[in-house]
Design a protein around this motif. Structure first.
Motif, mmCIF file in Angstrom:
data_model
loop_
_atom_site.group_PDB
_atom_site.id
_atom_site.type_symbol
_atom_site.label_atom_id
_atom_site.label_comp_id
_atom_site.label_asym_id
_atom_site.label_seq_id
_atom_site.Cartn_x
_atom_site.Cartn_y
_atom_site.Cartn_z
ATOM 1 N N SER A 150 1.630 6.831 -12.454
ATOM 2 C CA SER A 150 2.335 6.295 -13.616
ATOM 3 C C SER A 150 2.273 7.306 -14.751
ATOM 4 O O SER A 150 1.187 7.699 -15.186
ATOM 5 C CB SER A 150 1.659 4.987 -14.034
ATOM 6 N N TRP A 206 0.828 -1.206 0.000
ATOM 7 C CA TRP A 206 0.000 0.000 0.000
ATOM 8 C C TRP A 206 0.862 1.255 0.000
ATOM 9 O O TRP A 206 0.642 2.178 -0.788
ATOM 10 C CB TRP A 206 -0.922 -0.009 1.214
ATOM 11 N N TRP A 233 1.881 6.463 -5.924
ATOM 12 C CA TRP A 233 2.545 6.377 -7.223
ATOM 13 C C TRP A 233 1.625 6.848 -8.336
ATOM 14 O O TRP A 233 0.459 6.487 -8.395
ATOM 15 C CB TRP A 233 2.975 4.923 -7.467
ATOM 16 N N HIS A 277 -2.700 5.442 -8.708
ATOM 17 C CA HIS A 277 -2.990 4.141 -8.115
ATOM 18 C C HIS A 277 -3.387 4.306 -6.671
ATOM 19 O O HIS A 277 -3.056 3.500 -5.826
ATOM 20 C CB HIS A 277 -1.753 3.240 -8.231
ATOM 21 N N ARG A 315 3.825 1.594 -1.007
ATOM 22 C CA ARG A 315 4.550 1.751 -2.285
ATOM 23 C C ARG A 315 3.634 2.290 -3.372
ATOM 24 O O ARG A 315 4.035 3.079 -4.197
ATOM 25 C CB ARG A 315 5.085 0.391 -2.740
ATOM 26 N N LYS A 316 2.389 1.811 -3.371
ATOM 27 C CA LYS A 316 1.535 2.085 -4.524
ATOM 28 C C LYS A 316 0.668 3.329 -4.407
ATOM 29 O O LYS A 316 0.366 3.959 -5.403
ATOM 30 C CB LYS A 316 0.586 0.896 -4.727
#
Lengths: 193, 288, 294
Positions: free
Chosen positions: B106, B98, B104, B157, B100-101
């Motif tokens: 993209s 969680w 983020w 995300h 990490r994402k």
């Protein structure tokens, strides 16, 4: 029709068309709504925000007083939400049938603490459209296997049939196949949990 | 735990009883501690707001950072619901994923057939040529044509892990760190010098892991430690509200000040014993 | 004791295992499924759309269509008895047993008057004013075991519930709150943070004004003398000794009622509450005072 006027103060909004009547919450703008108060011509309606002229700030305000540390603050504090769920105070009787946990329960080799709402963590899990019923005993601490043996013994004595259980050490729960919630609750109360 | 792991532990002949020193909170055997040469040891009985039930509270030494050799300044009790929880590795994993994402974005971007330059005209007539029929030279079938379901720039995300899972992640990592002797409680962060060499030597001597995470009570720390940690990339200092699972796992050792440990405990226990519907409702997805 | 304790066992196991780091953690097996990409034999080829027909050509029939016969959703004719059911007022129930439980577990303070705000604040009851919920309906489950002296204010109560509360020396009132007032009562903190003045409570609509002016239902607009007559009548009907409230030491608290235009206890309409500086702004202007007092 209500038109939105631009004002230099970002948060002031005025409604044109009903200047004579005070709406229920219009007075909290603190500004008196008289026909002269709105300093823009009411003949032209501005539907375009960017081309409408700025409204000047109104000087007339309603008279109010600020009371610091008022005696009614106790009533305000009563309305604010609780920080933590209040701990239980011991009483002589509990007419609703709520049974408090006992101190002796902590001496046993296994333990089942109450949830944060002071209830027993024994639940009935129903899945597959009511066909599958599982009684779940959560938040178990201590010797879970011993507790499992005791539960099986107790239920077998009461219901006179084979009791299927599942012990999950990592999840700290025991699942009993079938609806034995009431019996398990009685057992837990008898142990003092 | 898998079967092979349990067998491996059995082969190592480790007894699970002798390694734990469980001193109950009600014990008054101060005599053992007083026999040490240090005279300013204080063992005060802690008042628990949520008294530990059944699981015993953990005791930890309060250490110092004044000298390179470690000196024990006192004993401190930690609440079991925060520091002695059954460590759930899967919840720790979910927290790490969680962290990490969720922030983020993209930035990968491809052009669709409408955005690729050209391709407005029909390349050749529909019939007569004996060639395949086409409408534009930038259709996805063509080389150099647009991408149909490709990445679109600025894809977020963001998602929120449920509130209780995040709390459980924190308690699991703190318990795991404590169990593996990677948690040290320190009285304060006063260093004698601002030399980063001193701090590096201290970490080396005391056998703390190469990377150290220091958790302070508030945003302001003494000058010496801030200068020392700035020049050491593997030693970092954060306030207590910045405590997170990823940082705790990335750094090998965790140093917490006494007040910070108390505050963390207080906050987590408050969340565990309060009505958390408002916090959860904020990120609850409406299923229409 | 030692090795069979689950928490102690796991923490002891950790002591002999490598250090927990980002490189040796994983999720439970089976918790993540690989995303099916539309390439190759599985997931690709016809991409789950089947062969030819409206399914593959995305030219579906409308939802509910049953290829010509009378569809299920059109078979049932309208019944007059449920006309306008979604416009009617709803009163989500809470039983006397639940209230007793809240009192037993110390989540509801009996020494102060109880209204919707305090019941919602206890955390175990919730209602949604935007879904036409107009307040609390006190049900009679647990009326035989109820034994707490309370000053309670609900929106709907039956005769037996009123009798159960008055038997224990308590006071019950039924009061009406308009939807805006209910939104304020549900979350007073967020309302105070908006900085608006407390509005007046509106009078009940015509079809329910009779309920709130009747003494039998202990309406807040009813005549106090008639209410005391009704209390006597109920005590005789259900056969209990009517407790004398005047001799009670909590008489002042039990008599505390809200003005028909008041939403919160102790706070008058027109006031602005400042939570940060802990002060209350009260209007002094005559025009405003007249408006809020009307």
């Amino acid at each position: 029709m209500a038109t939105v006027w631009r004002s230099q103060c970002a948060f002031a909004r005025f409604f044109v068309g009903k200047t004579g009547r005070i709406l229920n919450n219009a007075a909290d703008l603190g500004i008196k709504l008289t026909p002269e108060s709105i300093s823009v011509s009411t003949t032209r309606s501005y539907s375009n925000y960017s081309h409408s002229p700025l409204v000047k700030k109104i000087k007339e305000q309603y008279d109010f007083e600020i009371e610091k540390n008022p005696p009614e603050w106790a009533y305000v504090e009563r309305l604010l939400p609780l920080e933590i769920i209040p701990p239980v105070q011991p009483k002589e009787t509990y007419p609703s049938g709520w049974i408090p946990p006992k101190e002796e329960a902590k001496d046993l080799p296994y333990f089942m603490p109450r949830t944060k709402n002071h209830e027993l963590p024994i639940y009935l899990v129903i899945t597959h459209k009511g066909q599958r019923k599982v009684s779940m005993l959560r938040k178990i601490e201590g010797d879970i296997w011993l507790m499992n043996d005791l539960i099986k013994e107790h239920l077998q004595k009461n219901f006179n049939r084979y009791i299927e259980t599942r012990v999950h050490e990592l999840g700290r729960f025991i699942e009993v196949k079938g609806d034995f919630v009431n019996s398990l609750r009685e057992w837990a109360y008898s142990k003092g949990f | 735990m898998s079967f092979s792991l349990i067998n491996a532990i059995r082969k190592l002949n480790i007894s699970t009883v002798s390694q734990i020193r469980l001193i109950s909170s009600g014990s008054t055997d101060v005599s053992n501690i007083n026999s040490h040469s240090n005279s300013d040891l204080n063992v005060t009985q802690k008042e628990w707001k949520f008294p530990p039930q059944f699981t015993k509270p953990r005791e930890v030494w309060i250490e110092n950072l004044d000298s390179i050799d470690e000196k024990k300044l006192g004993l401190f009790e930690l609440h079991p619901l925060v520091y002695a929880v059954l460590p759930r590795i899967d919840i720790i994993h979910r927290n790490v994923i969680w962290q990490r994402k969720f922030r983020w974005v993209s930035w990968a971007h491809t052009k669709t057939r409408a955005e690729v330059h050209g391709g407005g005209r029909k390349p050749w007539p529909q019939k007569g040529l004996g060639r395949a029929r086409h409408g534009s030279i930038r259709s996805p079938l063509w080389r150099g044509g647009g991408i149909v379901h490709g990445p679109r720039s600025g894809k977020t995300h963001f998602f929120m892990l449920p509130f209780h899972l995040r709390i459980h992640g924190l308690t699991s990592t703190l318990s795991a760190k404590f169990a593996q002797d990677d948690l040290h409680v320190v009285r304060n962060l006063e260093l004698p010098t601002e030399d980063p060499e001193y701090l590096a030597e201290l970490i080396e001597k005391r056998n703390w892991g190469p990377s150290v995470l220091i958790v302070d009570d508030n945003d302001y720390a003494p000058r010496n430690i801030t200068v020392a940690t700035e020049n050491l990339p593997h030693v970092n200092i954060i306030p207590f509200y910045g405590l997170n699972v990823y940082s705790m796992l990335k750094h090998d050792t965790l140093i917490i000040t006494q007040t910070a440990a108390e505050r963390i405990e207080e906050k987590i226990l408050q969340h565990l014993h309060s009505n958390t519907m408002p916090q959860q409702a904020k990120f609850k997805l409406n299923q229409v | 004791m030692g090795s069979r304790q689950i928490t102690e066992k796991s923490l002891a196991m950790l002591r002999s295992l490598p250090r927990l780091s980002l490189g040796n953690i994983r999720d439970n097996p089976g918790s993540r499924k690989n995303i099916k990409r539309g390439r190759g034999q599985h997931g690709g080829d016809k991409h789950g759309a089947g062969n030819k027909g409206s399914g593959q050509r995305q030219n579906y029939m409308r939802l509910g269509y049953e290829t010509g016969n009378n569809p299920f959703y059109l078979r049932m004719p309208h019944e007059h008895y449920y006309k306008g059911h979604h416009h009617r007022r709803q009163y989500p129930p809470i039983s006397l047993l639940e209230i007793q439980k809240l009192i037993d577990t110390n989540r509801l303070d009996i020494t102060k008057p109880i209204d919707i705000a305090s019941i919602v604040r206890s955390g175990l009851y919730n209602f949604f004013p935007d879904q036409k919920h107009f307040g609390i309906h006190l049900t009679d489950e647990g009326m035989d075991i109820f034994s707490a002296k309370v000053n309670i204010e609900v929106q709907w109560a039956s005769e037996q519930v009123i009798a159960a509360i008055e038997k224990n020396g308590g006071v019950i009132t039924t009061a009406y709150y308009d939807p805006h007032s209910l939104i304020l009562l549900k979350n007073p903190k967020s309302f105070f943070q908006t900085g608006q003045a407390i509005p007046r409570r509106m009078i009940p609509p015509p079809d329910v004004i009779e309920y709130y002016t009747s003494a039998e239902m202990r309406g807040y607009l009813a005549d106090p003398e008639k209410i005391s007559e009704e209390r006597l009548r109920l005590s005789q009907k259900y056969g209990y000794q009517l407790p004398i409230l005047e001799s009670d030491k909590n008489y002042n608290m039990l008599c505390e009622r809200k003005d028909p235009r008041q939403i919160f206890y102790g706070l008058e309409p027109g006031w602005v509450i400042n939570l940060r500086d802990k002060c209350i702004l009260k209007p002094k202007d005559e025009e405003l005072l007249q408006f809020y007092a009307s």
